[in-house]
Enzyme design. Sequence first.
Site, PDB file in Angstrom:
ATOM      1  N   ASP A  15      18.989 -56.477  69.033  1.00 19.81           N
ATOM      2  CA  ASP A  15      17.949 -55.457  68.987  1.00 19.81           C
ATOM      3  C   ASP A  15      16.903 -55.822  70.043  1.00 19.81           C
ATOM      4  O   ASP A  15      16.218 -56.836  69.924  1.00 19.81           O
ATOM      5  CB  ASP A  15      17.322 -55.422  67.590  1.00 19.81           C
ATOM      6  CG  ASP A  15      16.245 -54.348  67.420  1.00 19.81           C
ATOM      7  OD1 ASP A  15      15.797 -53.782  68.429  1.00 19.81           O
ATOM      8  OD2 ASP A  15      15.859 -54.100  66.263  1.00 19.81           O
ATOM      9  N   SER A  60      11.074 -49.882  61.578  1.00 22.38           N
ATOM     10  CA  SER A  60      10.324 -50.373  62.719  1.00 22.38           C
ATOM     11  C   SER A  60       8.866 -50.585  62.343  1.00 22.38           C
ATOM     12  O   SER A  60       8.566 -51.311  61.394  1.00 22.38           O
ATOM     13  CB  SER A  60      10.487 -49.401  63.895  1.00 22.38           C
ATOM     14  OG  SER A  60      10.021 -49.967  65.095  1.00 22.38           O
ATOM     15  N   HIS A 105      18.081 -50.609  67.731  1.00 20.83           N
ATOM     16  CA  HIS A 105      16.892 -50.649  66.889  1.00 20.83           C
ATOM     17  C   HIS A 105      16.905 -49.623  65.763  1.00 20.83           C
ATOM     18  O   HIS A 105      15.947 -49.562  64.985  1.00 20.83           O
ATOM     19  CB  HIS A 105      15.652 -50.441  67.773  1.00 20.83           C
ATOM     20  CG  HIS A 105      14.360 -50.743  67.103  1.00 20.83           C
ATOM     21  ND1 HIS A 105      14.075 -51.963  66.511  1.00 20.83           N
ATOM     22  CD2 HIS A 105      13.239 -49.973  66.925  1.00 20.83           C
ATOM     23  CE1 HIS A 105      12.856 -51.933  66.003  1.00 20.83           C
ATOM     24  NE2 HIS A 105      12.331 -50.748  66.239  1.00 20.83           N
TER      25      HIS A 105
END
Length: 267
Positions: A217, A95, A245
């Site tokens: 996502d 991320s 995610h």
Amino acid sequence: MDIRRRNNVTVTGNPEGPVVVLAHGFGCDQNMWRLTVPALAEDYRVVLFDYVGSGGSDLSAFTEDRYASLSGYARDVVEVCEALDLHDVAFVGHSVSAMVGVLAAGMAPERIGSLVMVAPSPRYIDDEGYRGGFSAEDIDELLESLESNYLGWSAAMAPVIMGNGERPELGEELTNSFCATDPDMARVFARTTFLSDSRDDLKTVRVPTLVLECVQDVIAPREVGAFVHEAIPGSTLVTLDATGHCPHLSAPHATNAAITGFLAELR
């Protein structure tokens, strides 16, 4: 300062192997990589850590001035590498940590030899000619909700971020991770994350790079994966057969196979 203690550094795996550094995302800690470490440990020296303000890090080392920008988190990465005298590592960032890795590679190119970006996003807010997945109003509301009731926000948002509603235990794990993070420090990290714009930084990447995206996502839609791939010359884009995610938790086999395949090609 003892950087290893500050960032709760853990070193495992093959002490003679190439080094892989695993970096967690917002609201998480190094435990989120527990399903990835076994896939790497035989062939690689694996380094895990917690950003200051997360997990088992030294919370007394947190300052808002430093961590109000992604460069503060990138400095954590560089300082961990310096403390362990690491060079030419493979940096795996989940991320927002994918962008932290980009910044760290720019700060200390001798330390970072390759990048693996797991569900990356250089900007979460839509812009002209760019879809990040959220409007400015969406992010304002998200941050307002988080800042007014962090625990409530965590309970509501973590399952959405994780996806895989048919496996509620995954959402519960992410909720628990969010809730274990100091709320004041989480607010700073969240604002830093969701208001960041690292699109121009992608053009500076000069190391082999793997971009991993999921089929679905809500945080980093596929348009973002395509943007990152196109912005980094020579990068490889892999679309995992996974939703949510956090594919390293929801689809560890596919995620690990993509990572180890990419790293093997570099050896």
